[in-house]
Design an enzyme around this catalytic site. Structure first.
Site, PDB file in Angstrom:
ATOM      1  CE1 TYR A 159      -3.900   2.120   0.852  1.00  0.00           C
ATOM      2  CE2 TYR A 159      -2.724   3.156   2.684  1.00  0.00           C
ATOM      3  CZ  TYR A 159      -3.645   3.145   1.563  1.00  0.00           C
ATOM      4  OH  TYR A 159      -4.413   3.922   2.028  1.00  0.00           O
ATOM      5  CE  LYS A 163      -3.743   5.014  -1.260  1.00  0.00           C
ATOM      6  NZ  LYS A 163      -4.850   5.452  -2.228  1.00  0.00           N
TER       7      LYS A 163
HETATM    8  P1  NDP Z   1     -13.445   2.429   1.138  1.00  0.00           P
HETATM    9  O1  NDP Z   1     -13.001   0.945   1.429  1.00  0.00           O
HETATM   10  O2  NDP Z   1     -14.634   2.564   2.194  1.00  0.00           O
HETATM   11  O3  NDP Z   1     -14.142   2.516  -0.131  1.00  0.00           O
HETATM   12  C1  NDP Z   1     -13.352   2.254  -1.311  1.00  0.00           C
HETATM   13  C2  NDP Z   1     -14.012   2.545  -2.598  1.00  0.00           C
HETATM   14  O4  NDP Z   1     -13.168   2.199  -3.782  1.00  0.00           O
HETATM   15  C3  NDP Z   1     -15.431   2.022  -2.756  1.00  0.00           C
HETATM   16  O5  NDP Z   1     -16.354   2.793  -3.362  1.00  0.00           O
HETATM   17  C4  NDP Z   1     -15.020   0.885  -3.811  1.00  0.00           C
HETATM   18  O6  NDP Z   1     -15.838   0.389  -4.381  1.00  0.00           O
HETATM   19  C5  NDP Z   1     -14.020   1.494  -4.570  1.00  0.00           C
HETATM   20  N1  NDP Z   1     -13.047   0.418  -5.154  1.00  0.00           N
HETATM   21  C6  NDP Z   1     -12.277  -0.351  -4.798  1.00  0.00           C
HETATM   22  N2  NDP Z   1     -11.658  -1.112  -5.680  1.00  0.00           N
HETATM   23  C7  NDP Z   1     -11.848  -0.722  -6.919  1.00  0.00           C
HETATM   24  C8  NDP Z   1     -11.784  -0.993  -8.264  1.00  0.00           C
HETATM   25  N3  NDP Z   1     -10.956  -1.935  -8.596  1.00  0.00           N
HETATM   26  N4  NDP Z   1     -12.399  -0.102  -9.319  1.00  0.00           N
HETATM   27  C9  NDP Z   1     -13.402   0.712  -8.932  1.00  0.00           C
HETATM   28  N5  NDP Z   1     -13.682   1.034  -7.528  1.00  0.00           N
HETATM   29  C10 NDP Z   1     -12.876   0.494  -6.675  1.00  0.00           C
HETATM   30  O7  NDP Z   1     -12.331   3.408   1.148  1.00  0.00           O
HETATM   31  P2  NDP Z   1     -12.065   4.935   1.833  1.00  0.00           P
HETATM   32  O8  NDP Z   1     -13.157   5.547   1.508  1.00  0.00           O
HETATM   33  O9  NDP Z   1     -11.541   4.628   3.404  1.00  0.00           O
HETATM   34  O10 NDP Z   1     -10.725   5.180   0.999  1.00  0.00           O
HETATM   35  C11 NDP Z   1     -10.815   5.910  -0.377  1.00  0.00           C
HETATM   36  C12 NDP Z   1      -9.257   6.357  -0.646  1.00  0.00           C
HETATM   37  O11 NDP Z   1      -8.743   7.427   0.456  1.00  0.00           O
HETATM   38  C13 NDP Z   1      -8.355   5.129  -0.989  1.00  0.00           C
HETATM   39  O12 NDP Z   1      -7.643   5.173  -1.943  1.00  0.00           O
HETATM   40  C14 NDP Z   1      -7.591   4.932   0.414  1.00  0.00           C
HETATM   41  O13 NDP Z   1      -6.460   4.451   0.160  1.00  0.00           O
HETATM   42  C15 NDP Z   1      -7.416   6.464   0.634  1.00  0.00           C
HETATM   43  N6  NDP Z   1      -7.188   6.831   2.124  1.00  0.00           N
HETATM   44  C16 NDP Z   1      -8.008   6.510   3.225  1.00  0.00           C
HETATM   45  C17 NDP Z   1      -7.719   6.544   4.506  1.00  0.00           C
HETATM   46  C18 NDP Z   1      -8.591   6.144   5.635  1.00  0.00           C
HETATM   47  O14 NDP Z   1      -8.146   6.353   6.770  1.00  0.00           O
HETATM   48  N7  NDP Z   1      -9.931   5.705   5.489  1.00  0.00           N
HETATM   49  C19 NDP Z   1      -6.589   7.243   4.725  1.00  0.00           C
HETATM   50  C20 NDP Z   1      -5.580   7.530   3.731  1.00  0.00           C
HETATM   51  C21 NDP Z   1      -5.930   7.423   2.322  1.00  0.00           C
HETATM   52  P3  NDP Z   1     -16.969  -0.711  -4.060  1.00  0.00           P
HETATM   53  O15 NDP Z   1     -17.786  -0.529  -2.832  1.00  0.00           O
HETATM   54  O16 NDP Z   1     -17.980  -0.764  -5.308  1.00  0.00           O
HETATM   55  O17 NDP Z   1     -16.217  -1.888  -3.974  1.00  0.00           O
END
Ligand code: NDP
Length: 251
Positions: A159, A163
């Protein structure tokens, strides 16, 4: 001068917008009047909820299913978006997954799965909308990275690599977009209160909070506000940057 430039003539695409940070970004853009494409991989019902939330906030929205690891699906998404809304002005590469394991236990499939979604997915989607973003007046690319890309983390080498890869990707594209007046930036959130983080054990969450001077996790809206700023025409002279949203966790 107005406080915020309205975004009602802007089309924005947010990948992974069915929940969490992506949903909050879609809603925030909608509240500024944007047309929002709500991309998701499998959670159709949740994506429909995001669409309703964007509309309730004052924007227009459509859900478009596409797995960002599938270039054909992403190209098909581009066709659908062009048919519905025309070219995209702002792309937010937010879709992300984790497969945490210490390196000794990490196999190639754990590595590839995370690189494929978080890094190559951003490449594939950016490529599909590159011409739009270049041609747009004030085109915007925003990649959602993480504080983990800056600090690394035990059990997250895949990851963290994906990132931090986004940093170099973004800076390079800032240079490629600049002659066209478009920008590319990263947002690097710290721990943000999504389902994923809420599921962590209380004692572990307490330990993480000790490293965060603001002594709390971010709310999704606090990340979304920064993304919406970067997506707006207000951010016209900010490019090639990584904007931290981490409660001073890195100090
Ligand atoms: P979630 O796990 O809550 O949501 C992930 C989203 O990405 C979902 O909508 C999922 O769709 C979608 N997704 C996953 N794989 C794919 C794919 N192959 N193609 C299209 N869509 C995909 O994540 P967060 O909201 O927590 O995180 C969002 C972003 O922020 C990520 O990039 C994460 O790495 C980053 N981030 C998050 C942090 C945190 O603390 N939460 C901190 C720092 C960064 P579906 O539901 O349909 O599977």
């Amino acid at each position: 001068r107005r406080r915020w430039e309205p975004m009602d003539d802007r089309t924005c695409l947010v990948t992974g917008a069915s929940r969490g940070i992506g949903r909050a970004i879609a809603e925030e853009l909608g509240s500024r009047g944007a047309r929002v494409v709500v991309n998701y991989r499998s959670a159709e019902r949740k994506a429909a909820e995001t669409v309703e939330a964007v509309e309730a906030a004052g924007g227009e929205a459509i859900p478009v299913q596409a797995d960002v690891t599938d270039a054909d699906a992403v190209d098909a998404m581009a066709e659908r978006v062009h048919g519905a809304f025309g070219p995209v002005d702002a792309l937010v590469n937010n879709a992300g997954i984790t497969r945490d394991r210490k390196l000794a236990d990490m196999d190639r499939s754990d590595w590839e799965a995370v690189i494929d979604v978080n890094l190559t997915g951003a490449f594939t989607t950016t490529k599909a909308f590159f011409a739009d973003l270049k041609a747009a007046e004030e085109g915007r690319l925003i990649n959602i990275s993480s504080v983990i890309g800056q600090q690394g983390n035990y059990g997250q080498s895949n990851y963290a690599a994906a990132k931090s890869g986004l940093f170099g990707f973004t800076r390079s594209l800032a240079k490629e977009f600049a002659p066209h007046g478009s920008t590319a930036n990263c947002v690097a959130p710290g721990y943000t209160r999504t389902e994923m983080v809420e599921a962590v054990r209380e004692d572990i969450k307490a330990r993480i909070r000790k490293d965060i001077p603001l002594d709390r996790f971010a709310e999704v809206e606090e990340v979304a506000a920064v993304v919406a700023f970067l997506a707006s025409e207000d951010a016209s002279y900010v490019t090639g940057e990584v904007i931290d949203v981490n409660g001073a966790m890195d100090l």
